[in-house]
Design a protein around this motif. Structure first.
Motif, PDB file in Angstrom:
ATOM      1  N   GLY A  64      13.795 -30.591 -14.096  1.00 33.90           N
ATOM      2  CA  GLY A  64      12.535 -30.323 -15.090  1.00 33.90           C
ATOM      3  C   GLY A  64      11.296 -30.398 -14.823  1.00 33.90           C
ATOM      4  N   ARG A  65      11.241 -31.054 -13.693  1.00 34.07           N
ATOM      5  CA  ARG A  65       9.708 -31.560 -13.305  1.00 34.07           C
ATOM      6  C   ARG A  65       9.313 -31.176 -11.901  1.00 34.07           C
ATOM      7  NH1 ARG A  65       8.281 -36.811 -12.705  1.00 34.07           N
ATOM      8  NH2 ARG A  65      10.301 -37.545 -12.019  1.00 34.07           N
ATOM      9  N   PHE A  66      10.425 -31.199 -11.089  1.00 32.58           N
ATOM     10  CA  PHE A  66      10.088 -30.837  -9.805  1.00 32.58           C
ATOM     11  C   PHE A  66      10.954 -29.566  -9.443  1.00 32.58           C
ATOM     12  CE2 PHE A  66       9.823 -35.302  -7.634  1.00 32.58           C
ATOM     13  CZ  PHE A  66       8.765 -35.640  -8.686  1.00 32.58           C
ATOM     14  N   THR A  67      10.420 -28.797  -8.474  1.00 30.61           N
ATOM     15  CA  THR A  67      11.065 -27.492  -8.224  1.00 30.61           C
ATOM     16  C   THR A  67      10.934 -27.422  -6.620  1.00 30.61           C
ATOM     17  OG1 THR A  67      10.198 -26.124 -10.089  1.00 30.61           O
ATOM     18  CG2 THR A  67      11.086 -24.955  -8.351  1.00 30.61           C
ATOM     19  N   ILE A  68      12.207 -27.164  -5.941  1.00 30.44           N
ATOM     20  CA  ILE A  68      12.192 -26.770  -4.769  1.00 30.44           C
ATOM     21  C   ILE A  68      12.346 -25.319  -4.322  1.00 30.44           C
ATOM     22  CG2 ILE A  68      14.872 -27.016  -4.600  1.00 30.44           C
ATOM     23  CD1 ILE A  68      14.508 -28.289  -1.842  1.00 30.44           C
ATOM     24  N   SER A  69      11.813 -24.981  -3.192  1.00 27.06           N
ATOM     25  CA  SER A  69      11.850 -23.479  -2.861  1.00 27.06           C
ATOM     26  C   SER A  69      11.761 -23.359  -1.346  1.00 27.06           C
ATOM     27  CB  SER A  69      10.836 -22.777  -3.513  1.00 27.06           C
ATOM     28  OG  SER A  69       9.454 -23.146  -3.079  1.00 27.06           O
TER      29      SER A  69
ATOM     30  N   GLY B 260      11.196 -51.339  -1.037  1.00 28.79           N
ATOM     31  CA  GLY B 260      12.271 -52.227  -1.231  1.00 28.79           C
ATOM     32  C   GLY B 260      13.610 -51.585  -1.766  1.00 28.79           C
ATOM     33  N   LYS B 261      13.550 -50.159  -1.729  1.00 24.51           N
ATOM     34  CA  LYS B 261      14.533 -49.434  -2.106  1.00 24.51           C
ATOM     35  C   LYS B 261      15.231 -48.665  -0.970  1.00 24.51           C
ATOM     36  CE  LYS B 261      13.298 -49.194  -7.135  1.00 24.51           C
ATOM     37  NZ  LYS B 261      13.060 -48.304  -8.259  1.00 24.51           N
ATOM     38  N   GLN B 262      16.359 -48.170  -1.234  1.00 20.70           N
ATOM     39  CA  GLN B 262      17.119 -47.143  -0.213  1.00 20.70           C
ATOM     40  C   GLN B 262      16.600 -45.774  -0.585  1.00 20.70           C
ATOM     41  OE1 GLN B 262      21.411 -47.735  -0.708  1.00 20.70           O
ATOM     42  NE2 GLN B 262      21.528 -49.263   0.766  1.00 20.70           N
ATOM     43  N   ARG B 263      16.617 -44.877   0.555  1.00 23.17           N
ATOM     44  CA  ARG B 263      16.151 -43.836   0.765  1.00 23.17           C
ATOM     45  C   ARG B 263      17.135 -42.727  -0.324  1.00 23.17           C
ATOM     46  NH1 ARG B 263      14.955 -40.618   6.198  1.00 23.17           N
ATOM     47  NH2 ARG B 263      13.663 -42.597   6.058  1.00 23.17           N
ATOM     48  N   GLU B 264      16.556 -42.278  -1.267  1.00 27.19           N
ATOM     49  CA  GLU B 264      17.526 -41.246  -2.171  1.00 27.19           C
ATOM     50  C   GLU B 264      17.247 -39.803  -2.141  1.00 27.19           C
ATOM     51  OE1 GLU B 264      16.657 -42.514  -6.130  1.00 27.19           O
ATOM     52  OE2 GLU B 264      14.656 -41.757  -6.188  1.00 27.19           O
ATOM     53  N   LEU B 265      18.122 -39.059  -2.481  1.00 20.59           N
ATOM     54  CA  LEU B 265      17.921 -37.622  -2.555  1.00 20.59           C
ATOM     55  C   LEU B 265      17.122 -37.049  -3.825  1.00 20.59           C
ATOM     56  CD1 LEU B 265      19.331 -34.648  -2.191  1.00 20.59           C
ATOM     57  CD2 LEU B 265      20.870 -35.098  -3.650  1.00 20.59           C
ATOM     58  N   VAL B 266      16.272 -36.297  -3.526  1.00 20.90           N
ATOM     59  CA  VAL B 266      15.344 -35.804  -4.417  1.00 20.90           C
ATOM     60  C   VAL B 266      15.977 -34.384  -4.773  1.00 20.90           C
ATOM     61  CG1 VAL B 266      13.248 -35.176  -5.127  1.00 20.90           C
ATOM     62  CG2 VAL B 266      13.313 -36.897  -3.862  1.00 20.90           C
ATOM     63  N   SER B 267      15.971 -33.396  -3.776  1.00 19.87           N
ATOM     64  CA  SER B 267      16.481 -32.237  -4.186  1.00 19.87           C
ATOM     65  C   SER B 267      16.762 -31.398  -2.878  1.00 19.87           C
ATOM     66  CB  SER B 267      15.121 -31.351  -4.784  1.00 19.87           C
ATOM     67  OG  SER B 267      15.641 -30.092  -5.021  1.00 19.87           O
ATOM     68  N   THR B 268      17.877 -30.459  -3.067  1.00 24.75           N
ATOM     69  CA  THR B 268      18.120 -29.659  -1.805  1.00 24.75           C
ATOM     70  C   THR B 268      18.204 -28.247  -2.188  1.00 24.75           C
ATOM     71  OG1 THR B 268      20.550 -29.893  -2.178  1.00 24.75           O
ATOM     72  CG2 THR B 268      19.716 -31.556  -0.737  1.00 24.75           C
TER      73      THR B 268
ATOM     74  N   SER C 219      20.524 -21.530  -3.217  1.00 32.50           N
ATOM     75  CA  SER C 219      21.053 -22.665  -4.184  1.00 32.50           C
ATOM     76  C   SER C 219      20.540 -23.878  -4.221  1.00 32.50           C
ATOM     77  CB  SER C 219      22.526 -22.673  -4.140  1.00 32.50           C
ATOM     78  OG  SER C 219      23.235 -21.270  -4.104  1.00 32.50           O
ATOM     79  N   THR C 220      20.132 -24.536  -5.587  1.00 35.87           N
ATOM     80  CA  THR C 220      19.363 -25.670  -5.434  1.00 35.87           C
ATOM     81  C   THR C 220      20.308 -26.898  -6.172  1.00 35.87           C
ATOM     82  OG1 THR C 220      18.419 -24.974  -7.549  1.00 35.87           O
ATOM     83  CG2 THR C 220      17.298 -24.672  -5.604  1.00 35.87           C
ATOM     84  N   ASN C 221      19.664 -28.228  -5.894  1.00 34.57           N
ATOM     85  CA  ASN C 221      20.408 -29.451  -6.258  1.00 34.57           C
ATOM     86  C   ASN C 221      19.289 -30.386  -6.481  1.00 34.57           C
ATOM     87  OD1 ASN C 221      22.558 -31.089  -7.101  1.00 34.57           O
ATOM     88  ND2 ASN C 221      21.883 -32.165  -5.310  1.00 34.57           N
ATOM     89  N   TYR C 222      19.411 -31.041  -7.693  1.00 31.41           N
ATOM     90  CA  TYR C 222      18.070 -32.026  -8.088  1.00 31.41           C
ATOM     91  C   TYR C 222      18.868 -33.264  -8.620  1.00 31.41           C
ATOM     92  CZ  TYR C 222      14.985 -27.965  -8.144  1.00 31.41           C
ATOM     93  OH  TYR C 222      14.464 -26.720  -7.871  1.00 31.41           O
ATOM     94  N   ALA C 223      18.309 -34.195  -8.246  1.00 32.47           N
ATOM     95  CA  ALA C 223      18.371 -35.440  -8.764  1.00 32.47           C
ATOM     96  C   ALA C 223      18.026 -35.670 -10.432  1.00 32.47           C
ATOM     97  CB  ALA C 223      17.589 -36.814  -8.123  1.00 32.47           C
ATOM     98  N   ASP C 224      18.958 -36.370 -10.993  1.00 34.44           N
ATOM     99  CA  ASP C 224      18.724 -36.160 -12.533  1.00 34.44           C
ATOM    100  C   ASP C 224      17.094 -36.927 -12.905  1.00 34.44           C
ATOM    101  OD1 ASP C 224      21.987 -37.327 -13.423  1.00 34.44           O
ATOM    102  OD2 ASP C 224      21.090 -35.415 -12.856  1.00 34.44           O
TER     103      ASP C 224
END
Length: 123
Positions: free
Chosen positions: A65-70, A42-50, A56-61
């Motif tokens: 602090g909980r997720f780590t992308i690599s 029922g929700k739109q697709r949203e960014l988690v992390s890039t 260089s990384t980017n995270y949704a607020d």
């Protein structure tokens, strides 16, 4: 033909951890940004992390602090380590990649999505 294949989803209790993987395959020359998105019912697709090719990384607020992308460039693979999972993290997680690939006798660039992997966090 380029494919992104995710793995690692599943059912976990709140507070638990999961690690998602996404491997890109095909006639790939290079991959620029890779990322993870999610879509809850029922929700739109949203960014988690890039993450860029340089790391260089980017995270949704909501996941900072909980997720780590690599990523491992040599394997065309991106990972998402998810810790301290919450029920609100429940969603289908999709891998995304901006890449350059061989198309016939030339190079082409495009954005690709994986098929998605379900993550369910129980309370």
């Amino acid at each position: 033909q380029v494919q992104l294949v995710e793995s690692g989803g599943g059912l976990v209790q709140a507070g638990g951890s999961l690690r998602l993987s996404c491997a890109a395959s095909g006639s790939i020359v290079s991959i620029n940004a890779m990322g993870w998105y999610r879509q809850a019912p029922g929700k739109q697709r949203e960014l988690v992390s890039t993450i860029t090719r340089e790391g260089s990384t980017n995270y949704a607020d909501s996941v900072k602090g909980r997720f780590t992308i690599s990523r491992t460039n040599a394997k065309n693979t991106v990972y998402l380590q998810m810790n301290s999972l919450k029920p609100e993290d429940t969603a289908v997680y999709y891998c995304n990649a901006d890449l350059v690939y061989i198309r016939g006798s030339s190079l082409s660039s495009s954005n690709y999505w994986g098929q998605g992997t379900q993550v369910t966090v129980s309370s």
